[in-house]
Design a protein around this motif. Sequence first.
Motif, PDB file in Angstrom:
ATOM      1  N   UNK A 228       0.830  -1.212   0.000  1.00  0.00           N
ATOM      2  CA  UNK A 228       0.000   0.000   0.000  1.00  0.00           C
ATOM      3  C   UNK A 228       0.862   1.260   0.000  1.00  0.00           C
ATOM      4  N   UNK A 229       1.901   1.236   0.837  1.00  0.00           N
ATOM      5  CA  UNK A 229       2.796   2.395   0.912  1.00  0.00           C
ATOM      6  C   UNK A 229       3.521   2.617  -0.414  1.00  0.00           C
ATOM      7  N   UNK A 230       3.985   1.547  -1.050  1.00  0.00           N
ATOM      8  CA  UNK A 230       4.703   1.664  -2.324  1.00  0.00           C
ATOM      9  C   UNK A 230       3.820   2.330  -3.375  1.00  0.00           C
ATOM     10  N   UNK A 231       2.536   1.932  -3.443  1.00  0.00           N
ATOM     11  CA  UNK A 231       1.611   2.523  -4.419  1.00  0.00           C
ATOM     12  C   UNK A 231       1.347   3.992  -4.103  1.00  0.00           C
ATOM     13  N   UNK A 232       1.147   4.299  -2.816  1.00  0.00           N
ATOM     14  CA  UNK A 232       0.871   5.683  -2.412  1.00  0.00           C
ATOM     15  C   UNK A 232       2.041   6.594  -2.760  1.00  0.00           C
ATOM     16  N   UNK A 233       3.257   6.134  -2.464  1.00  0.00           N
ATOM     17  CA  UNK A 233       4.447   6.949  -2.733  1.00  0.00           C
ATOM     18  C   UNK A 233       4.612   7.199  -4.229  1.00  0.00           C
TER      19      UNK A 233
END
Length: 559
Positions: free
Chosen positions: A348-353
Motif C-alpha cells: 500500500x505504501x509503495x503505491x501511495x508513494x
Amino acid sequence: MVSGATSLNLVRDELFNTMEEAERSLEQFIVERHNGSLLQQAVESLQQVRGTLNLIELAGAELLAQEVLDQATDIPAGAGEERDVQLAALSNALHVLRRYLESLDVHRQEMPELLLPAINDLRQAGSQPPLPESFFFSLRLDQARPQSSAPAVDEATRQVQARRLRHMYQLGLLGFVREQNTQASLKLMVRAMARLDSLFASEARGRMCWIGAAAIESQADGQLLPRKSRKQLFLRLDRELKLMLGNPHYEAPRSLLKELLYLVALADSHGPLASAMREVFGLTPLPFTDHLLEEEYQRLAGPGQAVMRSLSTAIREELTSVKDMLDLLERGTLQEDTLGTLHALLGKLAKTLSMVGLSSAGNALSVQLPQVAAWNDSEPPALEQLHKLADAVLYVEGMVASLESGSRRDAQPVPSAALSDAESFALHQLNEARIVVVGEAQAGLALAKRAITAYLESAGDKMHLANVPFSLQAVRGGLWFLEQRRAAALVGACAEYIQTRMLDAAQMPSEQMLETLADALSSLEYYLEAGAVLRPETQPSVLDLAEDSIRALGMPVAA
C-alpha cells in the motif's frame, strides 16, 4: 465610514454566499459549455462581489474580482478547449479570493500583494501584460541623490570602460537567470553597476545605475527569491543600459526605478548601497518579507501544501507501524498474521508513494515485497534481510520529509561507475584536494581586493600591499596545479602589476586604474566561485573580461 478589513464582518455572510453562487455557476458552465445562462449567472454574481468589495474599500480584493469579471465576460457560451486555460485561471482566482477574504476576516490585516500572482495568472490567460511586483507600493521618485562626481576620464576611455562593465553585468546576469551560483552572480552584477554609477555619477543618466546597484545588492543581501519577474527586471535593466550608454540625455523610465526601489524596501538590506538608498527615499521596512509572501500565497493557493502535509503525516504513521513490526520480527516475538499485515502495508505504501511522485521511494519498498512474501511464521527472516528492509524504510522516511518542506519530489538515481574501492577513494581524495585549492585561491583573491581598498583609503601606504604579490603567486601556482593555465596567467599578471606599478613605483596609480585592477580580480573571483575550475567548459567569457581589464592596465597577457 468604516472600511477595509474592519468592515468585512458586516457583509461577510452575504459576500461569501454570493461568491459561492459564482463558483457553483462557473463550475457547472465548465461542464455544460453550451449553457450560456450558467455563465450569465456567474457574471451577475461576480458583479455583485466586485461592487461589495468596492463598497468596503478592499482595493486588492476588488482588483482581483474586477479581473475575474473581465475574463468571465470575455468568455462566450459554447467555449471550446481553447478557453480551458482561461477557465482554470478563473476557478483558481475565485479560490484564492475566497481564501484571502477568510484570512482577512480572521487576522484583520490587508496584504493585497498576496493577490498579484492570481491577478497575473488571469492577465496572462487573457493575453494581457502582468502587473509589476511594486503595483501596491508607492513612493516619491524625485528625491535628489547626494552630490557625487565622476572620475576625470576622457569620453572615449569612459565608453570603453562602460562597455566592459556592461559585459561584466551581463555575465553575472546570465548566471542569475540560470540560477547558477546565484550569490556569486549577483556580486558580479553589483560590482558592475556600482562601477557604472561611478563613471556617470555627475550625469542624470547615472541615476539608473545608482538605484540599480542598490536593488541588486538588496536581491543578494536579502536573499530574495529568484522570481521570473525579477529576472525580467534585471534583463530590462541591461536593455536600458544599452540605451543609456549611447545617449547622453537618457532618462530611465519611472516604472523601472520604482520596481528597483521596491526590491530595496522589500529586502530591508543593511548593505551600504541599500542603506544610503533608504535614507534618500525615506524607505521604511515593509510589513512582510519576500519569503512570508511566498508562504502565504502557497497557503492561499492550497490545499496543495496542506494536503501534502496531511498525507506525509499519514505515511509517517504507517512507517511507524512497519518499524514496530520489524522490531517484533527482530526480537522473534511474532504475532498472528504479522507477516501478512506487513506485506500488505508495504504494498500500500509503495503505491501511495508512487502516486504522489516519490517513485524512487516507492520502488525502494516494491523491491522488498517478493522477499517479505517469502517469509513465513515457522522460519523467521534472516537478520541481514531485516536490515535491508529497515534501510529501505529509513530511506523512505527521508524522502517523505520532502513532502512537508516542499523540496524536490523525488531523488535522482546516482550513477555508479564500475570503479574499484581504491580507485573511488583516490578520485574522492583528488576531488577534495581540488576543492581545498579552489578555496585557498578564493581567499587569496579576496585578500588582495581588501589590501587594495586599504591601500587606496590610506592614500598609498604600501605596507598594505607587502604580502599581496606573494599571495597571488600562490594562487597562480594553485591554478596551475588545477591545469587552469589561462586563469593562472591572468592572476600572475595582476601580481606583476601590483609589484611593479604599485610597490616598486614612486607614484600611486590613479583611482580609476585601481578600480580596473579590482575589476580584474572580481572577474577571477567570480570564475572560481561559479565553479568554472571544477567544470572547465563553463564561463570562458569571464576570463575574457578579466583579460580586458588587465590589458586596460597596460599589462601584457600571455597567449
